[in-house]
Design a protein around this motif. Sequence first.
Motif, PDB file in Angstrom:
ATOM      1  N   ARG A  33       0.826  -1.212   0.000  1.00 24.26           N
ATOM      2  CA  ARG A  33       0.000   0.000   0.000  1.00 24.26           C
ATOM      3  C   ARG A  33       0.859   1.261   0.000  1.00 24.26           C
ATOM      4  NH1 ARG A  33      -4.722   1.568   4.461  1.00 24.26           N
ATOM      5  NH2 ARG A  33      -5.115   3.680   3.658  1.00 24.26           N
ATOM      6  N   ASP A  84      -5.493   0.701  -1.748  1.00 26.84           N
ATOM      7  CA  ASP A  84      -5.421  -0.467  -0.882  1.00 26.84           C
ATOM      8  C   ASP A  84      -4.901  -1.718  -1.579  1.00 26.84           C
ATOM      9  OD1 ASP A  84      -6.413   0.950   1.288  1.00 26.84           O
ATOM     10  OD2 ASP A  84      -8.496   0.591   0.696  1.00 26.84           O
ATOM     11  N   ASN A  85      -5.093  -1.843  -2.892  1.00 28.74           N
ATOM     12  CA  ASN A  85      -4.706  -3.069  -3.575  1.00 28.74           C
ATOM     13  C   ASN A  85      -4.228  -2.740  -4.983  1.00 28.74           C
ATOM     14  OD1 ASN A  85      -7.199  -2.869  -5.189  1.00 28.74           O
ATOM     15  ND2 ASN A  85      -8.218  -3.548  -3.306  1.00 28.74           N
ATOM     16  N   THR A  91      -5.527  -3.596  -7.867  1.00 29.31           N
ATOM     17  CA  THR A  91      -6.593  -3.181  -8.787  1.00 29.31           C
ATOM     18  C   THR A  91      -6.849  -1.686  -8.696  1.00 29.31           C
ATOM     19  OG1 THR A  91      -7.608  -5.366  -8.546  1.00 29.31           O
ATOM     20  CG2 THR A  91      -8.976  -3.612  -9.468  1.00 29.31           C
ATOM     21  N   GLU A 126       3.350  -8.940  -0.474  1.00 27.85           N
ATOM     22  CA  GLU A 126       2.330  -9.740  -1.144  1.00 27.85           C
ATOM     23  C   GLU A 126       2.881 -10.382  -2.419  1.00 27.85           C
ATOM     24  OE1 GLU A 126      -1.007  -7.252  -1.783  1.00 27.85           O
ATOM     25  OE2 GLU A 126      -1.088  -6.560   0.296  1.00 27.85           O
TER      26      GLU A 126
END
Length: 483
Positions: A112, A139-140, A142, A176
């Motif tokens: 993030r 946040d992600n 996408t 991630e």
Amino acid sequence: MAEEETNRRTDLRRGDLVTVRPSFFRLYTNMAAKEGSYRKETLDSVYKKLVCRKSEIDLLLTLFGDRGSFVSPSIFICGHTATGKTVVVETLLKDLELPHALVNCIESFTARLIYEHILYQLQDLDEEHDEFDTPPKCDNMTDFLRQLKNSLSSRQLTSGTFYIVLDKADRLRDIEANVLPAFLRLQELTQLNICVIFITQIVWEKFQVGTGFYEPVVVHFPDYSKVELLQIMAKDCPSSYPVEFYKAYCQLFTSVFYSVCRDLNELRHLALLHFSKYCEPVVSGDAEMTDSRKLWRNIEPHLKKALHTVYLREVSSHQWESIISQDTQDNNENLGDQGVSVRSHIELPFYTKYLLIAAYLASYNPAHTDRRFFTKQGRRGISNRAKAAAKGKKSNTQLTGPKNFPLDRLMAIFYSIVEDNVAPSASILCQISSLVSLNLLAQVTSDDQIDCPKYKCLVNFLTISEIAKQLKFDIVQYLYDFV
């Protein structure tokens, strides 16, 4: 020639590691200068700033291409520390005025933070940007792709190449799992002209942990040779002295340090730190600038003494300057005392010092005495008769040397002697590897034995006593030999 250039550009877009001939570099530079992509004056200033890296600069210019052309989706730059990777990329992007975002993956340690840092720098590229605008939130991946496309389109940056530089990119392996593959295919996912540059000290093979990876163009920055180190260090010459005089000093300096240190940053720092001592005979009038023998005799003992603090910052630069600025007679009287204080005064974080004390206690105390020293019942319940019996049997562990101890025992002693209630965390455990890298601890088991690693403390009693004094910790009452 046109067909050869087309084939080479095809190889670059496919992501293969290519080797471009110097003649192609010259052709590209001349073409770029004629077309107005990069002015010759700008390239000349870049070459002057970044000495000893001309071939790497030419290769990156070839990979960048013209301002409006599609470039390789990702470039992977690897090399040892202090080889000019970050400074070359950053200087090229700034001096050539290429739109870019630079992110340090140590500071932005989560996905993030990386997304928001890129979007925030992209927001600053807008001339109509208001400093009171709401900072971007993401946040992600996408959301990042959507906001990145909108930002580039709104700021009319889609015609040229937008560069995203991820420094210390090896940290991407610890976050991630989809972040690294997504950045490798960012040009494909956004359908925009984006190039992601990874800068790291480890090779590309260490990043390949699964499928779906897009192979980047790999660029290796080799280590500087001794001649190149001298050429770079000569740029630090003070304005009050001739360049040739400082070059001669750097040659003497590297004759002492080059065998133990190849880090350019360390060498430049230590060279500037001791240059004033080298110039003392010239300032006092006892020697000329050409009398290298007298200058060498004056600084030789100080350089050899500084060998002990090349990587481990045991004293600050101000303390070293105060030591080497003393008279010769004062130095002869105090070198012994200063040597003790320099070796025993180790700048470590607060809890790391407690870890080192716990390691020393685990190395020099038998395991069966832990209950006696580190529990309240054990320290209160021992009788005088038991003390007398144990005193007659025990041997001096200070003479027999440190013993191996497991990690569980080290952490148990650490949590019993530390004053505060410290929660177990990864940051505490990471300090153990730092102590090993500083040669204050030694790992006696192989790396594949991750269940029960064993260590051994390498510091002596004088050093651990000084560290205990800094913490106001009475280490004597916890040692088996002194109770």
